[in-house]
Scaffold this motif. Structure first.
Motif, PDB file in Angstrom:
ATOM      1  N   GLU A 240     -18.996  22.117   6.269  1.00  0.00           N
ATOM      2  CA  GLU A 240     -18.414  20.906   5.698  1.00  0.00           C
ATOM      3  C   GLU A 240     -16.950  20.733   6.071  1.00  0.00           C
ATOM      4  OE1 GLU A 240     -19.081  20.942   1.524  1.00  0.00           O
ATOM      5  OE2 GLU A 240     -21.213  20.503   1.699  1.00  0.00           O
ATOM      6  N   GLY A 241     -16.396  21.683   6.823  1.00  0.00           N
ATOM      7  CA  GLY A 241     -15.011  21.573   7.253  1.00  0.00           C
ATOM      8  C   GLY A 241     -13.995  21.816   6.164  1.00  0.00           C
ATOM      9  N   ARG A 242     -14.413  22.521   5.099  1.00  0.00           N
ATOM     10  CA  ARG A 242     -13.538  22.703   3.939  1.00  0.00           C
ATOM     11  C   ARG A 242     -12.835  24.054   3.902  1.00  0.00           C
ATOM     12  NH1 ARG A 242     -14.970  19.083  -0.427  1.00  0.00           N
ATOM     13  NH2 ARG A 242     -16.746  17.766   0.099  1.00  0.00           N
ATOM     14  N   VAL A 243     -13.389  25.053   4.591  1.00  0.00           N
ATOM     15  CA  VAL A 243     -12.867  26.416   4.477  1.00  0.00           C
ATOM     16  C   VAL A 243     -12.664  27.021   5.857  1.00  0.00           C
ATOM     17  CG1 VAL A 243     -13.245  28.718   3.533  1.00  0.00           C
ATOM     18  CG2 VAL A 243     -14.093  26.713   2.287  1.00  0.00           C
ATOM     19  N   ASN A 306     -12.064  35.124  -3.002  1.00  0.00           N
ATOM     20  CA  ASN A 306     -13.291  34.319  -3.080  1.00  0.00           C
ATOM     21  C   ASN A 306     -14.094  34.647  -4.339  1.00  0.00           C
ATOM     22  OD1 ASN A 306     -12.612  33.124  -0.648  1.00  0.00           O
ATOM     23  ND2 ASN A 306     -13.861  34.539   0.573  1.00  0.00           N
ATOM     24  N   ARG A 307     -14.133  35.923  -4.706  1.00  0.00           N
ATOM     25  CA  ARG A 307     -14.867  36.332  -5.904  1.00  0.00           C
ATOM     26  C   ARG A 307     -14.218  35.750  -7.168  1.00  0.00           C
ATOM     27  NH1 ARG A 307     -15.088  41.103  -4.722  1.00  0.00           N
ATOM     28  NH2 ARG A 307     -13.211  41.869  -5.767  1.00  0.00           N
ATOM     29  N   GLN A 308     -12.904  35.739  -7.210  1.00  0.00           N
ATOM     30  CA  GLN A 308     -12.205  35.175  -8.359  1.00  0.00           C
ATOM     31  C   GLN A 308     -12.498  33.683  -8.507  1.00  0.00           C
ATOM     32  OE1 GLN A 308      -8.002  36.107  -8.623  1.00  0.00           O
ATOM     33  NE2 GLN A 308      -8.329  38.141  -7.779  1.00  0.00           N
ATOM     34  N   LEU A 309     -12.548  32.966  -7.386  1.00  0.00           N
ATOM     35  CA  LEU A 309     -12.875  31.539  -7.427  1.00  0.00           C
ATOM     36  C   LEU A 309     -14.283  31.328  -7.988  1.00  0.00           C
ATOM     37  CD1 LEU A 309     -11.498  30.243  -3.989  1.00  0.00           C
ATOM     38  CD2 LEU A 309     -10.448  29.991  -6.246  1.00  0.00           C
ATOM     39  N   GLU A 310     -15.216  32.138  -7.495  1.00  0.00           N
ATOM     40  CA  GLU A 310     -16.604  32.012  -7.932  1.00  0.00           C
ATOM     41  C   GLU A 310     -16.742  32.303  -9.419  1.00  0.00           C
ATOM     42  OE1 GLU A 310     -21.056  33.734  -6.767  1.00  0.00           O
ATOM     43  OE2 GLU A 310     -19.272  34.383  -5.658  1.00  0.00           O
ATOM     44  N   GLU A 311     -16.091  33.367  -9.882  1.00  0.00           N
ATOM     45  CA  GLU A 311     -16.179  33.736 -11.292  1.00  0.00           C
ATOM     46  C   GLU A 311     -15.544  32.684 -12.202  1.00  0.00           C
ATOM     47  OE1 GLU A 311     -14.359  37.553 -11.416  1.00  0.00           O
ATOM     48  OE2 GLU A 311     -16.119  38.626 -10.625  1.00  0.00           O
ATOM     49  N   ALA A 312     -14.537  31.981 -11.670  1.00  0.00           N
ATOM     50  CA  ALA A 312     -13.872  30.933 -12.452  1.00  0.00           C
ATOM     51  C   ALA A 312     -14.594  29.602 -12.358  1.00  0.00           C
ATOM     52  CB  ALA A 312     -12.426  30.779 -11.983  1.00  0.00           C
ATOM     53  N   ILE A 314     -14.856  27.756  -9.702  1.00  0.00           N
ATOM     54  CA  ILE A 314     -14.138  26.845  -8.798  1.00  0.00           C
ATOM     55  C   ILE A 314     -14.945  26.689  -7.516  1.00  0.00           C
ATOM     56  CG2 ILE A 314     -12.024  26.514  -7.456  1.00  0.00           C
ATOM     57  CD1 ILE A 314     -10.573  28.156  -9.606  1.00  0.00           C
ATOM     58  N   PRO A 315     -15.270  25.472  -7.126  1.00  0.00           N
ATOM     59  CA  PRO A 315     -16.093  25.261  -5.928  1.00  0.00           C
ATOM     60  C   PRO A 315     -15.446  25.850  -4.671  1.00  0.00           C
ATOM     61  CG  PRO A 315     -15.902  23.235  -7.194  1.00  0.00           C
ATOM     62  CD  PRO A 315     -14.939  24.197  -7.798  1.00  0.00           C
ATOM     63  N   HIS A 320      -8.672  26.831  -0.374  1.00  0.00           N
ATOM     64  CA  HIS A 320      -7.273  26.790   0.080  1.00  0.00           C
ATOM     65  C   HIS A 320      -6.370  25.970  -0.833  1.00  0.00           C
ATOM     66  CE1 HIS A 320      -8.579  28.825   3.660  1.00  0.00           C
ATOM     67  NE2 HIS A 320      -9.385  27.842   3.988  1.00  0.00           N
ATOM     68  N   ARG A 321      -6.865  25.565  -1.985  1.00  0.00           N
ATOM     69  CA  ARG A 321      -6.032  24.815  -2.932  1.00  0.00           C
ATOM     70  C   ARG A 321      -5.148  25.784  -3.703  1.00  0.00           C
ATOM     71  NH1 ARG A 321      -8.737  21.483  -7.772  1.00  0.00           N
ATOM     72  NH2 ARG A 321      -8.979  23.613  -8.565  1.00  0.00           N
ATOM     73  N   LEU A 322      -3.853  25.567  -3.673  1.00  0.00           N
ATOM     74  CA  LEU A 322      -2.930  26.473  -4.346  1.00  0.00           C
ATOM     75  C   LEU A 322      -2.781  26.180  -5.839  1.00  0.00           C
ATOM     76  CD1 LEU A 322      -0.015  26.859  -1.770  1.00  0.00           C
ATOM     77  CD2 LEU A 322      -2.021  28.319  -2.106  1.00  0.00           C
ATOM     78  N   HIS A 323      -2.800  24.923  -6.206  1.00  0.00           N
ATOM     79  CA  HIS A 323      -2.618  24.565  -7.604  1.00  0.00           C
ATOM     80  C   HIS A 323      -3.759  25.141  -8.462  1.00  0.00           C
ATOM     81  CE1 HIS A 323      -0.977  22.068 -10.823  1.00  0.00           C
ATOM     82  NE2 HIS A 323      -2.232  21.920 -11.211  1.00  0.00           N
ATOM     83  N   PRO A 324      -3.464  25.746  -9.613  1.00  0.00           N
ATOM     84  CA  PRO A 324      -2.184  25.793 -10.323  1.00  0.00           C
ATOM     85  C   PRO A 324      -1.363  27.056 -10.071  1.00  0.00           C
ATOM     86  CG  PRO A 324      -3.927  26.532 -11.777  1.00  0.00           C
ATOM     87  CD  PRO A 324      -4.588  26.239 -10.455  1.00  0.00           C
TER      88      PRO A 324
END
Length: 379
Positions: A240-243, A306-312, A314-315, A320-324
């Protein structure tokens, strides 16, 4: 003694310019490749649109800048650490400068640090590949006015940005004639609800209701795209060109570091300063002043992120989104070079703007945000 390398910087937008400066400051020999006839990247406004409105034809003429005429950001958040963005109109300082002022600022920056003489204008990079896998040198193939050339570099820094190739919503369109394709152009704010679009312009929603649309806008963002980069799959962009990955701290591919790196990959951050700190980090790593972790440790860090994003919840598209966590990221990179944390006043400004934009909407916050409350910044 610091090591000097021959480094290719790809493109001369804000990220490329500050990267060239930081590399030069560290004593590296720099060549900047810029496919257009001027510097500035995104900030070179072009009112034209591509003939292929969906950008699906690989042979189309590409309009590089996706800048819309009214785009602007607070000048305090567009300064570099040692080069402030000051602009005025009739003696009054502009809090939200127009794109013309941003481009003027970037040209002044390039002139003051003698970056123009490093830039090869009208020169498009068409291929970047290792001389041999396992060898820390890179071939950069470029073309200018139908003439091709190759050069060998010790390192390559990719600063191409990610606002050129649009991401098109995958929504069925009934009818494949010119009208149907025109309607498919620019679908956006109701993308999650759209079932299909008829060639007459009728938009049918999942609940069975429909509306007749005169114009449909895509606000679905852009893709990461590096068609010139050949790494045998070591660095890749998802379907999808996102990562882009794997990238250690959004900058270094562990297996190819430090000879290949990226500046400007993250979104939703303090862009100019963030790119500057990434560039300083790269320049000092290449000169041997700063050491990177081992390849295994960098890969483990990427996997942990990546694991932290998944557990939270977050798609993946927000990898690559820095916020917050903008401030933590910037402070972390600064710490690698033993630099101080980001100025507290600048942090306050960022969060003040974010809060105001969330409360009143991004279309209105420029008019309502009160700079007087932050006059103490004196930036």
């Amino acid at each position: 003694m610091a090591e000097s390398r021959r480094v290719a910087v790809i493109e001369a937008g804000p990220s490329g310019l500050v990267t060239a400066r930081e590399l030069q400051r560290e004593g590296h020999r720099v060549v900047v490749f810029e496919k257009s006839n001027q510097l500035g990247g995104l900030w070179v406004y072009n009112p034209r649109v591509e003939t292929d409105l969906l950008s699906l034809d690989p042979n189309r003429e590409i309009i590089h800048s996706s800048l819309y005429k009214s785009l602007n950001l607070p000048r305090q958040l567009m300064s570099f650490s040692d080069y402030s963005f000051d602009c005025a109109e009739n003696g009054n300082r502009l809090n939200f400068p127009e794109h013309e002022e941003v481009l003027k600022f970037l040209n002044e920056f390039a002139n003051d640090f003698a970056i123009n003489e490093l830039i090869r204008f009208n020169t498009e990079v068409v291929r970047v590949a290792p001389v041999d896998f396992g060898e820390n040198r890179w071939i950069v193939e470029s073309k200018s006015e139908e003439l091709s050339s190759e050069g060998v570099f010790d390192s390559v820094v990719i600063c191409t940005g990610h606002y050129t190739v649009p991401r098109v919503a995958n929504i069925p369109v009934i009818g494949d004639g010119p009208s149907g394709l025109d309607i498919c152009r620019d679908i956006a704010t109701v993308a999650k609800q759209i079932d299909h679009v008829d060639e007459s312009g009728e938009v049918t929603f999942l609940d069975g209701s429909s509306i007749q649309a005169d114009i449909i806008l895509h606000c679905t963002g852009y893709k990461y795209d590096f068609p010139f980069l050949e790494t045998n799959g070591i660095v890749s962009v998802d379907d999808e060109g996102r990562v882009v990955g794997p990238l250690y701290k959004h900058v270094f591919p562990p297996k190819l570091s430090p000879c290949l790196s990226f500046v400007g990959i993250p979104s939703q951050g303090i862009i100019f300063l963030g790119s500057e700190l990434q560039a300083k980090w790269i320049a000092q790593v290449l000169s041997g002043k700063v050491l990177l972790p081992s390849e295994d440790d960098m890969l483990a860090d990427v996997e942990d992120h990546n694991r932290q994003l998944e557990e939270a919840g977050i798609p993946k598209r927000h990898t690559h989104r820095l916020h917050p966590h903008v401030m933590e990221y910037i402070d972390w990179i600064a710490a690698q070079m033993e630099m101080p944390s980001l100025d507290a006043g600048l942090k306050e400004m960022y969060w003040s703007i974010y809060k105001c934009a969330r409360e009143v909407g991004y279309a209105n916050y420029r008019d309502l945000w009160v700079f007087d409350n932050l006059a103490k910044l004196s930036l």
